[in-house]
Enzyme design. Structure first.
Site, PDB file in Angstrom:
ATOM      1  N   GLY A   1       0.820  -1.222   0.000  1.00 12.16           N
ATOM      2  CA  GLY A   1       0.000   0.000   0.000  1.00 12.16           C
ATOM      3  C   GLY A   1       0.847   1.263   0.000  1.00 12.16           C
ATOM      4  O   GLY A   1       0.534   2.243  -0.685  1.00 12.16           O
TER       5      GLY A   1
ATOM      6  N   GLU B   1      -6.966  -0.133   1.302  1.00 19.81           N
ATOM      7  CA  GLU B   1      -7.534  -1.027   2.330  1.00 19.81           C
ATOM      8  C   GLU B   1      -6.446  -2.032   2.652  1.00 19.81           C
ATOM      9  O   GLU B   1      -6.112  -2.878   1.820  1.00 19.81           O
ATOM     10  CB  GLU B   1      -8.758  -1.744   1.792  1.00 19.81           C
TER      11      GLU B   1
ATOM     12  N   CYS C   1      -8.734  -9.891   6.151  1.00 18.19           N
ATOM     13  CA  CYS C   1      -8.183  -8.690   6.786  1.00 18.19           C
ATOM     14  C   CYS C   1      -8.894  -8.409   8.100  1.00 18.19           C
ATOM     15  O   CYS C   1      -8.284  -7.936   9.049  1.00 18.19           O
ATOM     16  CB  CYS C   1      -8.288  -7.501   5.833  1.00 18.19           C
TER      17      CYS C   1
END
Ligand code: NAD
Length: 493
Positions: free
Chosen positions: A238, A255, A289
């Protein structure tokens, strides 16, 4: 390579293509992922090049110019039609998920059903203009509206390939953008098939997908023709995505990883809550997650909770997701993750921590379940807060159960992490639930449940778990620019 054939009417689940400009396209080179249960090769899928990326972005740009001017209701109808088509092909999509991801068939069916529900729920969202000021004489009106960004790219991981793909496709196209999906090289198949199916309901170039290896993501995040990247994956990747997007000031939604805690209070019945919490930690072999990754249990019920969880875990059958309805857990999805989880288990043993159920001996789980990436589900009994199993996101079927006795202290321990995706409180005392819930530093707080999501509720990570919002009208807005309009009348001479 140029697109070489048009979409057939019947979906062939045996062959996989890029979807570019409304056509199926092959590439000179292909890749194949492994079925994580059998280690057999899955079918070949395209290995896209920079040229394929250019073609897809060009097709997306020209499609976006038209799609932005279609009626909202037309976009909603296309999404509803796609949802219906996925539902009709539920069985094919579910079996494909088992082959690429390894989850058991019951859970694969659940993922398909949730993907359909998410598409339908997204299709119901609206983004009305906001009236800011309105004066009749002298005429003046100020309002703001949301306009599409243009071309949105969705980059997804391998744990929920179909659900996460539709979670980006839906809001991107509803908001009036063209969308390019980049699935994970470990699980590219359902994403490519989803884009192929979408050609029946969307104009060419509105929904596209490209297969490839880990070189493909950077080509997309660097491309000047892309306006937005919605990324789901690890926190480390990310950061790279955000850095790459900053070069062209692309909009970014991230996310990322989580380390969700469940706080179990003294008022609960361990026989009821123990199995629930253990399942929420182990479902999809812990590769979610928002799986429960740390269980904090009040000291007064610690032994009873641990015993209930151990008894439940012993009932969970591990195996190939297609081997029978009683298989509850599949393998971890790929060799890389298998090695990571094995390394974590080795550390637990090396540190002298107690494995209450399961085994650090991965070989015995292999033998029991076949030759795939199988790891027997394991619970670690009250390891120190500083241990790797507490601090790191395992993303595998192993979790720690920790003891607490002081409410303020457990809140501090739960919040003492860089992650901030979700957390839950388990109690019959709703006053306590809201008191603890308000102090949790996480984007999602669940009371007596964990991991629930819905299309009309915003989903966001705090701290290192994310940037921006997915789902709900806030998620929809993340695929738009805000435009404020100031209107007045010219006075007649
Ligand atoms: P990953 O970061 O390795 O890969 C995710 C995707 O990014 C893949 O499609 C990959 O090919 C691509 N990619 C890799 N390098 C890239 C780069 N430099 N630029 C652009 N794209 C690149 O993650 P993973 O191992 O596939 O997934 C597991 C992680 O995802 C876990 O940390 C998990 O918590 C997280 N996750 C988060 C959510 C959420 O909603 N917050 C949901 C699911 C998974």
């Amino acid at each position: 390579m140029a697109p070489d054939r048009t979409a057939p009417q019947r979906l062939d689940f045996g062959a996989y293509y890029n979807v570019i400009g409304g056509r199926l396209a092959t590439t000179t080179r292909t890749l194949a992922s492994k079925n994580p249960s059998t280690l057999a090769d899955n079918p070949p899928f395209p290995l896209s090049t920079a040229d394929d990326v250019d073609q897809a972005v060009e097709a997306a740009r020209s499609a976006a110019a038209q799609w932005a001017h279609t009626a909202w209701s037309e976009r909603q109808a296309a999404l509803v039609a796609l949802a219906g088509a996925v539902e009709e092909l539920s069985d094919d999509f579910a079996k494909l998920l088992v082959h690429e991801q390894g989850k058991p068939l019951w859970l694969a069916r659940h993922e398909v059903a949730e993907a359909v529900r998410l598409l339908r729920g997204t299709a119901q969202l609206e983004l009305p203009d906001t009236e800011i000021e309105s004066v009749e004489a002298p005429y003046r009106r100020v309002f703001s509206r949301h306009v599409p960004l243009g071309v949105a790219v969705g980059i997804v991981p391998w744990n929920y390939p179909l659900y996460l793909a539709v979670g980006k496709l839906g809001p991107a196209v509803l908001a009036g953008n063209a969308f390019v999906l980049k699935p994970s090289p470990f699980t590219p198949y359902t994403g490519l098939k989803l884009a192929e199916l979408a050609q029946r309901f969307f104009p060419p170039g509105v929904v596209q997908a490209l297969g490839g290896d880990d070189r493909l993501g950077p080509l997309l995040t660097a491309h000047p023709g892309v306006d937005k990247v919605s990324f789901t994956g690890s926190t480390d990747t990310g950061k790279k995505v955000m850095a790459a997007c900053s070069q062209t000031l692309k909009r970014v939604t991230l996310e990322l990883g989580g380390n969700d805690a469940a706080v179990v209070c003294r008022s609960v019945d361990p026989a009821v809550v123990g199995p629930k919490v253990a399942l929420l930690a182990l479902i999809n072999s812990g590769q979610i997650c928002i799986a429960v990754k740390r269980v904090y249990v009040h000291a007064s019920i610690f032994d009873a909770m641990l015993a209930a969880m151990i008894a439940f875990v012993k009932t969970l059958k591990l195996g190939d997701g297609l081997a029978g309805d009683d298989v509850m857990l599949g393998p971890v999805t790929n060799e890389l993750q298998f090695a990571k989880v094995k390394d974590l288990l080795a550390d637990i043993t090396a540190q002298g921590q107690t494995i209450a159920v399961g085994s650090a001996d991965v070989a015995s789980a292999d033998a029991a379940a076949g030759k795939g990436f199988f790891i027997a589900p394991a619970i670690v009994d009250n390891p120190p807060d500083t241990s790797r199993i507490v601090v790191e996101e395992p993303f595998g079927p192993v979790f720690p159960v920790l003891k607490w006795s002081d409410e303020a202290d457990v809140v501090r321990r739960v919040n003492d992490t860089a992650a901030g995706l979700g957390a839950s409180v388990w109690t019959t005392d709703m006053g306590q639930a809201s008191r603890i819930g308000k102090q949790l530093k996480a984007g999602n707080v669940w009371i007596n449940t964990h991991g629930e999501l819905q299309a009309n509720a915003p989903f966001a990570g705090h701290k290192a778990s994310g940037v921006g919002v997915a789902f709900g009208t806030d998620g929809l807005k993340s695929y738009c620019n805000v435009q404020t309009v100031y209107m007045t009348h010219l006075d007649k001479e």
